[in-house]
Structure formats: structure tokens, C-alpha cells
Design a protein around this motif. Sequence first.
Motif, PDB file in Angstrom:
ATOM      1  N   GLU A   1       0.426  -4.591   2.218  1.00 59.23           N
ATOM      2  CA  GLU A   1      -0.747  -3.463   2.251  1.00 59.23           C
ATOM      3  C   GLU A   1      -1.844  -2.942   2.751  1.00 59.23           C
ATOM      4  OE1 GLU A   1      -1.897  -1.164  -0.862  1.00 59.23           O
ATOM      5  OE2 GLU A   1      -1.250  -2.848  -2.678  1.00 59.23           O
ATOM      6  N   GLY A   2      -2.281  -1.827   3.181  1.00 58.90           N
ATOM      7  CA  GLY A   2      -3.398  -2.234   3.699  1.00 58.90           C
ATOM      8  C   GLY A   2      -4.959  -2.783   3.564  1.00 58.90           C
ATOM      9  N   VAL A   3      -5.591  -2.510   3.889  1.00 60.06           N
ATOM     10  CA  VAL A   3      -6.779  -4.280   2.265  1.00 60.06           C
ATOM     11  C   VAL A   3      -7.490  -2.478   2.594  1.00 60.06           C
ATOM     12  CG1 VAL A   3      -8.949  -5.383   3.139  1.00 60.06           C
ATOM     13  CG2 VAL A   3      -6.967  -6.310   3.770  1.00 60.06           C
ATOM     14  N   SER A   4      -7.793  -2.632   0.993  1.00 53.92           N
ATOM     15  CA  SER A   4      -8.667  -1.871   0.202  1.00 53.92           C
ATOM     16  C   SER A   4     -10.130  -1.323   1.157  1.00 53.92           C
ATOM     17  CB  SER A   4      -9.636  -2.188  -1.103  1.00 53.92           C
ATOM     18  OG  SER A   4     -10.099  -1.116  -1.720  1.00 53.92           O
ATOM     19  N   PRO A   5     -10.648  -0.080   1.476  1.00 61.15           N
ATOM     20  CA  PRO A   5     -11.070   0.152   2.478  1.00 61.15           C
ATOM     21  C   PRO A   5     -12.884  -0.001   1.918  1.00 61.15           C
ATOM     22  CG  PRO A   5      -9.974   2.190   2.178  1.00 61.15           C
ATOM     23  CD  PRO A   5     -10.132   0.949   1.677  1.00 61.15           C
ATOM     24  N   LEU A   6     -13.143   0.055   0.417  1.00 57.54           N
ATOM     25  CA  LEU A   6     -13.798   0.349  -0.372  1.00 57.54           C
ATOM     26  C   LEU A   6     -14.894  -1.090  -0.205  1.00 57.54           C
ATOM     27  CD1 LEU A   6     -13.159   0.710  -4.249  1.00 57.54           C
ATOM     28  CD2 LEU A   6     -15.487   1.688  -2.431  1.00 57.54           C
ATOM     29  N   PHE A   7     -13.946  -2.407   0.476  1.00 63.02           N
ATOM     30  CA  PHE A   7     -15.279  -3.756   1.082  1.00 63.02           C
ATOM     31  C   PHE A   7     -15.907  -3.615   2.130  1.00 63.02           C
ATOM     32  CE2 PHE A   7     -10.685  -5.580  -1.196  1.00 63.02           C
ATOM     33  CZ  PHE A   7     -11.092  -5.736  -2.124  1.00 63.02           C
ATOM     34  N   GLY A   8     -16.963  -3.693   1.628  1.00 61.85           N
ATOM     35  CA  GLY A   8     -18.585  -2.508   2.540  1.00 61.85           C
ATOM     36  C   GLY A   8     -18.791  -2.176   2.913  1.00 61.85           C
ATOM     37  N   ALA A   9     -17.870  -1.374   1.839  1.00 69.63           N
ATOM     38  CA  ALA A   9     -18.007   0.425   2.350  1.00 69.63           C
ATOM     39  C   ALA A   9     -19.074   0.624   0.641  1.00 69.63           C
ATOM     40  CB  ALA A   9     -16.954   1.096   2.099  1.00 69.63           C
ATOM     41  N   MET A  10     -20.180  -0.763   0.156  1.00 70.18           N
ATOM     42  CA  MET A  10     -21.288   0.282  -0.906  1.00 70.18           C
ATOM     43  C   MET A  10     -22.057  -1.294  -0.622  1.00 70.18           C
ATOM     44  SD  MET A  10     -18.696   1.338  -3.649  1.00 70.18           S
ATOM     45  CE  MET A  10     -19.670   2.262  -5.036  1.00 70.18           C
ATOM     46  N   PRO A  11     -23.294  -0.997   0.385  1.00 70.24           N
ATOM     47  CA  PRO A  11     -23.871  -1.687   0.488  1.00 70.24           C
ATOM     48  C   PRO A  11     -24.954  -2.392  -0.686  1.00 70.24           C
ATOM     49  CG  PRO A  11     -24.518  -0.446   1.996  1.00 70.24           C
ATOM     50  CD  PRO A  11     -23.483   0.684   0.877  1.00 70.24           C
ATOM     51  N   SER A  12     -25.256  -1.284  -1.900  1.00 70.79           N
ATOM     52  CA  SER A  12     -25.684  -1.635  -2.990  1.00 70.79           C
ATOM     53  C   SER A  12     -24.963  -1.243  -4.426  1.00 70.79           C
ATOM     54  CB  SER A  12     -27.105   0.108  -2.528  1.00 70.79           C
ATOM     55  OG  SER A  12     -27.600   0.083  -2.017  1.00 70.79           O
ATOM     56  N   THR A  13     -23.760  -2.564  -4.340  1.00 71.06           N
ATOM     57  CA  THR A  13     -23.103  -2.359  -5.052  1.00 71.06           C
ATOM     58  C   THR A  13     -22.078  -3.780  -5.144  1.00 71.06           C
ATOM     59  OG1 THR A  13     -23.307   0.617  -5.823  1.00 71.06           O
ATOM     60  CG2 THR A  13     -21.439  -1.772  -7.237  1.00 71.06           C
TER      61      THR A  13
END
Length: 682
Positions: free
Chosen positions: A373-385
Motif C-alpha cells: 500500500e502507499g506510505v502514510s502521508p502523515l510522516f513528515g507532515a507534523m514538524p511539531s509532534t
Amino acid sequence: NTGYEGWLRFSKLTNANLEAEYRTFFKRLVMSEESEILGTAKEELVKGIQAILDTSLECSDQAGQASNIILATQNTKIDLVTTLVGDHSSQLNEEGYILKTDKETHSVLVYGKTDKGVLYGVFHLLRLVQTEVSLVDIEIVENPKNQLRMLNHWDNMDGSIERGYAGKSIFFEDNRFVEDFSRIKDYARLLASIGINGTTINNVNVHEVETNLITEEFLPDVARVADIFRAYGIKLFLSVNYASTIQLGGLGTADPLDENVRHWWKEKAKEIYSYIPDFGGVVVKADSEHRPGPFTYGRNHADGSNMLAEALEPFDGIVLWRCFVYNCLQDWRDRSIDRARAAYDHFKPLDGQFKDNVLLQIKNGPMDFQVREGVSPLFGAMPSTNQILEFQITQEYTGQQRHLCYLIPQWKEILDFETYAKGEGSPVKSVVDGSMYEYKYSGITAVVNVGNDMNWTGHTLAQANLYGYGRLIWNPDLSTEEITNEWVKATFGVDPQVVETVTEMLLKSWSIYEKYTSPLGVGWMVNPNHHYGPNVDGYEYDRWGTYHFADLQGIGVDRTVATGTGYTGQYFPENTSFYESIETCPDELLLFFHHVPYTHQLKSGVSVIQHIYNTHFEGVEEAEELKNRWLALEGKVDDVRFRHVLARQEEQAEHSKEWRDIINTYFYRKSGIADELNRTIY
Ligand code: BDP
């Protein structure tokens, strides 16, 4: 040989030259300090060398003229240590170590900044000896790249394991802890030898019984398990029920902003830490698949996790808050809802609102541990978490440890995936090792594949997934080949034919499994509930959000911004356009991102329908080859393990035919398009 020893088999060395060399080193074990973990390191080294060389190491707190194996930390005051370490010590982090040979005195130094580093160094040294590497000239400086290197058990207290394929729990039976903890110690050894430093022991779905793990009824037992793990440098964590305040506290609410709820958790944290002073923290599955959570009270996931984090903070505990949040009761007729979008939609807007000791635990893909499946787009999308990545070692969707499916190549692709979060050079591995955004806490976790089967993992070769997981998250830059080679040699010995065959079987297995199961990234097509075996429409008209949308013209999920669910828009722009365009979207994920006619030409040159037929025929042939490759090792692998693996490979070869026939027949009947090669399709 049942496989119980796993990769810590330490069989007697048969290479006479090397044996002579090793004997010049292994005479005296020197250690001038004491700690529980150093004690473990010493015990492991003595035991390992005894088994491999049939030599008892003489133990001393002082170095002799020659032939010393020295275990030392920054507190050790031995001249030879200071000389050998030189200025390397500044390169070490809290868990790092140096392995170095001193040619003059025929000594080997295992030096850690802390005792944990020494323990890891000892296992490294044993690995070198087991895999027959000369020690004459070694100088190794190692640091783990990831801070948290964890496992999650999905064990229930009745002894069953959710998605477990290797027997029952090694921790629980009949709604209590097992009587005999000796197996837990053997397990801790295996984990420490691959660098694991934290684990939960109970399922993320915390039912009524397991909710009680944080009460005085069970905390003494939890503490005993924590004691065992501690000696191996592993912190214990628990999965907790978000609604504990209701079940245990009698509060009638779990509203995270309610003063009484907050107070209850603070007191609870104190109680837990009074039993386990170094308790790691909690894993929480909230508002997911019928689990309670903050949504009930109109609060969000930052509110929910911060409330727990506040309670754990005084003790340096952390909250691993899972992002597997989606609507599992969705209307399957509504094409605009896309489960793949859910985690990002829920969590991205909350970036920056989480406390310092909260980590978001994110599955590698946006759906659920599919073969592709695709890779979760959340990785890298939350610089402060803070973020921690979750893999699944247990083979829920990849053959349930009855089929061979070596997952290291898959995980490597995911870790190397370019997010473009900070432009080119922003792979997932740099997000989760904390370096990209300087997270306070970060790392990798995985649902483990272990149970009380004698060989731990059901399929003996599935041990390679656990081993490889530990090694890969220690250092994501290790190559699959290096990791595999280590495991095979440690587990089956160094006979070149065995090494070559097992390595090849492992390396090809993911692709083989993918070929005869669901095609081109579309996923699912499994039997509902237990998820073993083919069922193309098993979930198609159900409420779980897992569809392929096959009709008489075509197949696939349109996740584009232009005409689909808009999921591709959750990636950074480079990836959005890469996946959005059918021209650039890679074949292996085509049906994950696009709905196309069966006649659509793939980059490989064949049509989608022909690809389905071809790969399913090939997959079955290759599954048969896996079995035959193994058969050729008869007499070269001990009997018990030989027959055990053979039985699994036979089952896989047989079962792959069922997959082939059901999938091919389904698509032949749907599309009415014949196989160009005229093979039998029913
Ligand atoms: C799915 C499993 C389910 C788990 C869930 C989870 O089918 O048993 O509870 O994931 O991760 O893969 O919470």
C-alpha cells in the motif's frame, strides 16, 4: 532442535583455523564494575563462549598480560581501556558501544558509555563469532539510530493473541499471568540481542480483564515481568483502556478535561510507578474500532493524550497514541469517504498541540498492513509532534506464518520512502529517528509475531522477520542482504549451500506472496475476520472502508485529487503529482491510487488483466519452487526444523493455488477477457 534458541543457537564451532584464533582471545573476562545489566552481559558472554568454543572464561576485575575480553563503561578505570577507547568515546550515545581489538595484548574491548551499550556490544561480539568473522582487526563504533525500538504484543489475558499465529501468549493464561516466568527471560535475551529496548505486553484492544493490569491485583506481576526485562535493558509499557476512569475509578466519565478524570490518572500514575520506577508508559488505541476515546465528550485526540501525558510526565513516562482512527461503520455506497484519508484528516490539524511526552504512533500505510500500500502521508507532515512508526511483524495479511513472507525488504522501502517534507533527502527514516524535526521522542515499534510455540514464531523462518526488524530499526541503513546473512548463519550455520538457499528463499518471498494474492496495490481480497485465504468480495459490500471497486470494466480505487477521494493531496507536492498522474504512478501501486479499465497498459507492457493472470500463475510456480529449494536441504538442516519448514512450504504451495484460481476466475468472469496464453482458468 526445535528452533527455541532462535538465532542465539551458539553451536560448536567447526572451523579449526578460526577456533585457534578465537582461543587466543577468549581466556579471561575482565570486568571491574557491577550493575544488573553488566551482570547480564557477563552471563551472556560466558554462556555463549562456553557453547561455541567449549571454553570456560576465567573472570577477573583486572586485565592480565594477554587474552583479555574487557567489558567496560565510562566509569571503568583500567589503563588499557583508556588507551583503546582513545577519543572514540565522544562518538557514543547512551546506548552505543565500541568493539576493538588490541593486537599487542590479544585483547578485545567491549566498551559502552553505559552498561546497556556493553550488553549490545557483547551480543555483537557473539554474533561475529557465531557468523565466523575474524577478530584480529576489529574496530567498530556503533550507535542505534532510533531512540525507541519497541514491540507491541497483542496478547489477551485469557492467553489468546489477537492476530497471533504462533500459539498462545507467553505472558498470560486463564486471565492471569503464567506461573513460570522462565520463558519470559529467554524472550528478553532474544530481544536484547537485536537491540529492542521497550515492549508492551497486552493487546491494544484493552478489554475488561486487561483494564485491571494497572490495579493492585496485577501490578505486582507486571512489576515482576518488568524486572526480567530490565536486566536486559528493556522497558515495560502497557496498553491501557482510555475509559479506565469509568471501569476502575467509578467516575462515570472519561472526559479528558474533567478535573476528576485528570486527578484519577495522576494518582494512578503514582501507583504504577511505585511498583515499577522505570515504567515506560502507555499505548492507547482510542476512538478506533469501537474503543472508547475523547470523541465521546466532544474532545479531540490532543486533549485525550495530553491528559494522560500530564499524569506520566513527573515520572518521565510517555504516551504512545495510535493514529489508527477511522470510521469502521462507513456507508460502503458512499465513494467519497476514503479510509486512507482518515489518520491524516484527524491528526494533521492538531500538529503542535500535543505535549512533549506524547508520540503519535502511525502505521506504515494509511490502510492496514497490506502486502502493498502507499506510505502514510502523515510522516513528515507534523514538524511539531513526536512520531513513532508502527510496522506489523505478525503476518496478519501476509500469510499468517503459514506462508513465507520476509518483510525486511518491504520495511526498507518504507523507511527509505522520500517524503519531500523538507525537499529532497527527507526519507521516512529521518522523520522517525527524530533528526528531521529534532523530536524529543521518536522511533519505531511493531506488532510482534511471537507466541508460545516452541519456535516462537510458528513458521521457523518467520523468526527472520523478528530478527531483521530489530537489526533494521537499530540501523535502517543496513542492507537487507547483510541482515539476512547474519540471521541465516546464526540460525542454520555457515554451510554455503544452506546460506545461499535460505537467503534466496527469504529474499524472494515477499514478491512471491504478492504475486498470487491481491494485485497492484489494491489490497484486501481476504476472508473477513480471520483474514486468511482469498475472498475477492469478502469486504466489498461491508462497512470497513476496504474496497477494490471491481466491475465489468475495471478495478481500483480512485484516490486522486482530480476525480477521486483527494487522498493523493495529503502528500507533499512532489508525491501528490507523482501518484496523481497515471503516467508516473508506479505499477505496483496503480490500483491503490487509480481506477482503470482491465485493458489499461501497465509500464511493464502488459494489460492489467493480463498482469493479474500472469502473476497468479507465476506466484504459484514460485511457491512450488520455494518448497523444492527447501527440499534440497534435506540432511543439511536438522530433522525437526527441516520437516517443520517443509510442512509449511507444502501448505503454502497448495494454498497459493486456491488464491490463483479464485482471483483469476473472478476477474475472468467479471471482465470476459481471455488469458492471452490460454492457461486454465475456471
Ligand atoms: C487490524 C487488526 C485488528 C487490530 C487493528 C489495530 O485486524 O485486529 O486491532 O488492526 O491495529 O490490523 O488496532
